[in-house]
Design a protein around this motif. Structure first.
Motif, short mmCIF file in Angstrom:
data_model
loop_
_atom_site.label_atom_id
_atom_site.label_comp_id
_atom_site.label_asym_id
_atom_site.label_seq_id
_atom_site.Cartn_x
_atom_site.Cartn_y
_atom_site.Cartn_z
N LEU A 207 0.82 -1.21 0.00
CA LEU A 207 0.00 0.00 0.00
C LEU A 207 0.86 1.27 0.00
N ALA A 208 2.02 1.21 0.63
CA ALA A 208 2.94 2.35 0.67
C ALA A 208 3.40 2.74 -0.74
N ASP A 209 3.47 1.78 -1.64
CA ASP A 209 3.86 2.05 -3.02
C ASP A 209 2.68 2.35 -3.91
N GLY A 210 1.50 1.85 -3.55
CA GLY A 210 0.32 2.02 -4.38
C GLY A 210 -0.29 3.40 -4.29
N ILE A 211 -0.12 4.07 -3.15
CA ILE A 211 -0.65 5.43 -2.98
C ILE A 211 0.46 6.41 -3.34
N ARG A 212 0.14 7.34 -4.20
CA ARG A 212 1.15 8.32 -4.64
C ARG A 212 1.85 8.97 -3.45
N THR A 213 3.02 9.53 -3.68
CA THR A 213 3.84 10.05 -2.57
C THR A 213 4.09 11.55 -2.67
N PHE A 214 3.17 12.30 -3.23
CA PHE A 214 3.37 13.73 -3.37
C PHE A 214 2.48 14.49 -2.39
N GLY A 215 3.03 14.89 -1.26
CA GLY A 215 2.30 15.76 -0.35
C GLY A 215 1.76 15.08 0.89
N ALA A 216 1.46 15.94 1.87
CA ALA A 216 1.00 15.48 3.18
C ALA A 216 -0.37 14.79 3.12
N ARG A 217 -1.26 15.25 2.24
CA ARG A 217 -2.59 14.65 2.15
C ARG A 217 -2.49 13.18 1.77
N LEU A 218 -1.64 12.86 0.80
CA LEU A 218 -1.50 11.48 0.36
C LEU A 218 -0.87 10.62 1.46
N SER A 219 0.10 11.17 2.17
CA SER A 219 0.71 10.42 3.28
C SER A 219 -0.29 10.21 4.40
N SER A 220 -1.12 11.21 4.64
CA SER A 220 -2.17 11.07 5.66
C SER A 220 -3.17 9.99 5.25
N ASN A 221 -3.55 9.99 3.97
CA ASN A 221 -4.47 8.96 3.49
C ASN A 221 -3.85 7.56 3.64
N HIS A 222 -2.56 7.44 3.33
CA HIS A 222 -1.90 6.14 3.51
C HIS A 222 -1.96 5.73 4.97
N HIS A 223 -1.67 6.65 5.88
CA HIS A 223 -1.68 6.34 7.31
C HIS A 223 -3.05 5.86 7.78
N ILE A 224 -4.10 6.49 7.30
CA ILE A 224 -5.46 6.09 7.68
C ILE A 224 -5.72 4.63 7.28
N TRP A 225 -5.39 4.28 6.02
CA TRP A 225 -5.66 2.93 5.55
C TRP A 225 -4.70 1.91 6.14
N PHE A 226 -3.45 2.32 6.38
CA PHE A 226 -2.49 1.41 7.00
C PHE A 226 -2.95 1.01 8.40
N ARG A 227 -3.52 1.96 9.14
CA ARG A 227 -4.02 1.67 10.49
C ARG A 227 -5.23 0.74 10.46
N LYS A 228 -6.03 0.80 9.40
CA LYS A 228 -7.21 -0.05 9.27
C LYS A 228 -6.87 -1.44 8.74
N TYR A 229 -5.69 -1.58 8.16
CA TYR A 229 -5.29 -2.81 7.49
C TYR A 229 -5.33 -4.01 8.45
N ASP A 230 -5.81 -5.15 7.96
CA ASP A 230 -5.92 -6.38 8.74
C ASP A 230 -4.87 -7.38 8.26
N GLN A 231 -3.74 -7.40 8.94
CA GLN A 231 -2.62 -8.27 8.56
C GLN A 231 -3.02 -9.75 8.59
#
Length: 130
Positions: free
Chosen positions: A101-125
């Motif tokens: 997911l870290a590679d699938g979500i674009r890496t330009f700007g704080a909004r995209l990093s915040s979106n990654h963080h939201i989904w990473f926290r919800k992720y079910d390993q």
């Protein structure tokens, strides 16, 4: 080589954009020629103890509802719209490719990093795709 500093380990199923678009056009109520691909890649991930979610390359996504349908984002003219697809239709779009997911979500700007963080926290390993 990975150059972003996002947490890693959230494996996503990359969805075939053409298969998703075909399924969406079959259900869409508007002018189907104007319905196009949403932000790429579209990815299927497990969240909250095995629930399914589709997240796109902007880090925007939705979780399956009680009817096992997910609102998937597509372009419609110059805006984004959602079309509800069943989990079965989404599963048919499995490209066979897996991505962090870290590679699938674009890496330009704080909004995209915040979106990654939201989904990473919800992720079910425990229910991650193989």
């Amino acid at each position: 080589m990975n150059t972003n500093t996002r947490p890693r380990g959230a494996t996503a199923v990359v969805l075939n954009p053409d298969a998703l678009l075909e399924a969406a056009r079959a259900k869409f109520g508007g002018t189907i020629d104007h319905l196009g691909h949403g932000p790429q890649p579209q990815m299927l991930i497990p969240v909250h103890r095995g629930e399914a979610a589709v997240v796109n390359g902007e880090g925007v996504g939705e979780i399956a509802d009680e009817a096992d349908e997910i609102e998937v984002y597509f372009s419609y003219g110059f805006q984004l719209t959602t079309v509800k697809l069943s989990l079965e239709e989404i599963a048919q779009a499995d490209s066979g490719e897996r991505i962090d997911l870290a590679d699938g979500i674009r890496t330009f700007g704080a909004r995209l990093s915040s979106n990654h963080h939201i989904w990473f926290r919800k992720y079910d390993q425990d229910n991650s795709p193989s």
